[in-house]
Design a protein around this motif. Structure first.
Motif, mmCIF file in Angstrom:
data_model
loop_
_atom_site.group_PDB
_atom_site.id
_atom_site.type_symbol
_atom_site.label_atom_id
_atom_site.label_comp_id
_atom_site.label_asym_id
_atom_site.label_seq_id
_atom_site.Cartn_x
_atom_site.Cartn_y
_atom_site.Cartn_z
ATOM 1 N N PRO A 67 0.820 -1.212 0.000
ATOM 2 C CA PRO A 67 0.000 0.000 0.000
ATOM 3 C C PRO A 67 0.850 1.256 0.000
ATOM 4 O O PRO A 67 2.047 1.222 0.311
ATOM 5 C CB PRO A 67 -0.800 -0.127 1.305
ATOM 6 N N THR A 68 0.231 2.383 -0.328
ATOM 7 C CA THR A 68 0.882 3.683 -0.205
ATOM 8 C C THR A 68 1.095 3.989 1.278
ATOM 9 O O THR A 68 0.524 3.316 2.141
ATOM 10 C CB THR A 68 -0.004 4.775 -0.819
ATOM 11 N N PRO A 69 1.916 5.002 1.601
ATOM 12 C CA PRO A 69 2.102 5.356 3.018
ATOM 13 C C PRO A 69 0.792 5.644 3.748
ATOM 14 O O PRO A 69 0.688 5.390 4.952
ATOM 15 C CB PRO A 69 2.988 6.603 2.940
ATOM 16 N N GLY A 217 -6.003 2.080 5.845
ATOM 17 C CA GLY A 217 -5.811 3.522 5.805
ATOM 18 C C GLY A 217 -7.094 4.293 5.552
ATOM 19 O O GLY A 217 -7.189 5.478 5.883
ATOM 20 N N PHE A 218 -8.095 3.635 4.962
ATOM 21 C CA PHE A 218 -9.373 4.301 4.747
ATOM 22 C C PHE A 218 -10.120 4.540 6.061
ATOM 23 O O PHE A 218 -11.125 5.247 6.092
ATOM 24 C CB PHE A 218 -10.257 3.471 3.812
ATOM 25 N N PHE A 237 -15.411 -3.500 8.537
ATOM 26 C CA PHE A 237 -14.444 -4.586 8.699
ATOM 27 C C PHE A 237 -13.155 -4.199 7.987
ATOM 28 O O PHE A 237 -13.175 -3.590 6.918
ATOM 29 C CB PHE A 237 -15.006 -5.890 8.125
ATOM 30 N N TRP A 238 -12.014 -4.584 8.584
ATOM 31 C CA TRP A 238 -10.715 -4.295 8.000
ATOM 32 C C TRP A 238 -9.737 -5.411 8.303
ATOM 33 O O TRP A 238 -10.012 -6.328 9.072
ATOM 34 C CB TRP A 238 -10.188 -2.946 8.485
ATOM 35 N N ASP A 239 -8.581 -5.336 7.665
ATOM 36 C CA ASP A 239 -7.484 -6.287 7.924
ATOM 37 C C ASP A 239 -6.358 -5.490 8.564
ATOM 38 O O ASP A 239 -5.470 -4.969 7.893
ATOM 39 C CB ASP A 239 -7.037 -6.928 6.606
ATOM 40 N N LYS A 240 -6.405 -5.351 9.900
ATOM 41 C CA LYS A 240 -5.422 -4.578 10.636
ATOM 42 C C LYS A 240 -4.903 -5.435 11.784
ATOM 43 O O LYS A 240 -5.501 -5.492 12.860
ATOM 44 C CB LYS A 240 -6.035 -3.274 11.151
ATOM 45 N N PRO A 241 -3.784 -6.139 11.567
ATOM 46 C CA PRO A 241 -3.319 -7.149 12.530
ATOM 47 C C PRO A 241 -3.066 -6.621 13.939
ATOM 48 O O PRO A 241 -3.177 -7.361 14.912
ATOM 49 C CB PRO A 241 -2.013 -7.652 11.895
ATOM 50 N N GLU A 319 -13.339 8.395 -2.229
ATOM 51 C CA GLU A 319 -13.274 8.270 -0.777
ATOM 52 C C GLU A 319 -14.586 7.648 -0.285
ATOM 53 O O GLU A 319 -15.539 7.511 -1.048
ATOM 54 C CB GLU A 319 -13.072 9.640 -0.118
ATOM 55 N N PHE A 320 -14.615 7.295 0.996
ATOM 56 C CA PHE A 320 -15.840 6.715 1.559
ATOM 57 C C PHE A 320 -16.846 7.839 1.864
ATOM 58 O O PHE A 320 -17.007 8.267 2.998
ATOM 59 C CB PHE A 320 -15.516 5.898 2.813
#
Length: 372
Positions: A67-69, A217-218, A237-241, A319-320
């Protein structure tokens, strides 16, 4: 028939497709002997996959997009440099794949858009036939309509897609809608592979918005919108360990780690759905009759979103922008034809898989007759 799966582990789409495929094959008397899953340091294998797959799971290092920064869209230049530096590791992965194809006793390989599968067939030429499956193979179809994006990005996407299916006898292109096959490209257009839990689910209209972000990041966009509209309940929902299973910000905003049963429960009862335009979750929302906002994270998702908008499933944004989603939901009408198309997947997919294995056995017998 003994079958080996090779699955790209990015996101959740290919993983849920593999679960559905295994369930269909087992129900029809076939055996999935192993599931090989590409992994990276940026992603972890969701718990729902380990719980639902019956065959032994083995992991290997695989290329992925960084991903981007800001952790929103994919950073293509950075991803290319990173993966070039890891070529020795990926070569070891290809040796591993070739060895597992031989030692597993598989009669057929089903490839879920994993790049190293195509490269393994290019370099090592395994004798076991391969079928590649994924919605991305529509991008090679003569009649697929692309969004108005930079041609260089689309050319790179098509090139990457061709690499994933090198050596494939046939390409099964999962689609939002019916299309003619493309015999020249060996592309068969088939319905999406939705989980049985989705197919048996009925949607209800609740008061909250549901969402999924492949790049965490969103999350800041969601928080910013929430500060202006705290009265609207949000479940994303997200994938953020590094986060716990449920990160509750306040009474009306919560972020959740990916869990298949929980995700579907929130999907079935939501008012509308916002997503980074992954094919699988878009299909699930369409099946349950949910209005969609799609915020693509890379060129592949740009194509998914464009195709879904053409079917009337939803709208797109950079964007959301949940205000737009709420407005769209007021006039949205579900497409009942999609439910019929999605439920017919077995009649399209199973015959292709069985025919490929049967043809391989027949030609092998001609080349190496069984002694009498």
């Amino acid at each position: 028939m003994k079958i080996l799966f090779i699955v790209q582990g990015e996101g959740r789409g290919h993983l849920t497709q593999a679960i559905s495929m295994e369930e269909m094959l087992r129900r029809n008397g076939h055996e999935v002997v192993e599931v090989l899953v590409g992994k990276s340091k940026a992603r972890r294998l969701p718990g729902f996959f380990n719980r639902n797959i019956h065959a032994p799971i083995k992991r290997f290092e695989s290329p992925n997009f960084l991903p981007t920064p800001a952790n929103k869209r994919a950073d293509l230049p950075r991803s290319i440099v990173y993966n070039l530096l890891h070529l020795p590791t990926y070569l070891q992965s290809m040796w591993f794949i070739e060895r597992r194809i031989k030692e597993s006793g598989a009669e057929l390989v089903i490839n879920f858009y994993e790049l190293l599968t195509g490269l393994t067939y290019l370099l090592f030429r395994p004798s076991v036939p391969q079928i590649s499956i994924g919605h991305q193979y529509l991008f090679l179809h003569r009649d697929f309509e692309f969004p108005h994006k930079k041609n260089s990005g689309i050319r790179l996407l098509r090139f990457f897609t061709r690499l994933t299916c090198l050596g494939a006898k046939e390409k099964l292109a999962l689609s939002f809608h019916e299309m003619d096959d493309d015999p020249k490209e060996h592309i068969r257009v088939v319905p999406p592979l939705l989980r049985k839990e989705v197919l048996s689910c009925e949607g209800t209209c609740g008061n909250y918005l549901h969402g999924y972000m492949v790049n965490a990041g969103f999350g800041e966009n969601i928080r910013a919108w929430h500060r202006l509209h705290p009265e609207v309940p949000l479940h994303f929902f997200w994938d953020k360990p590094d986060e716990k299973e449920e990160c509750r910000i306040d009474d009306t905003l919560s972020f959740h780690q990916i869990d298949d049963a929980k995700f579907l429960r929130y999907m079935s009862g939501c008012r509308a759905y916002a997503t980074t335009a992954g094919f699988e979750s878009v299909c699930e929302a369409m099946y349950l009759g949910k209005p969609l906002l799609m915020v693509p994270a890379h060129i592949e998702q740009d194509c998914n979103a464009y195709d879904a908008v053409r079917t009337g499933a939803g709208i797109t944004a950079d964007e959301f922008d949940l205000e737009r989603l709420l407005t769209f939901s007021q006039t949205f009408r579900p497409n009942p034809a999609f439910r019929y198309w999605a439920r017919s997947y077995e009649g399209y997919i199973l015959p292709r898989i069985e025919a490929a294995a049967t043809l391989h056995r027949y030609t092998s017998t001609l080349l190496f007759p069984i002694p009498t």
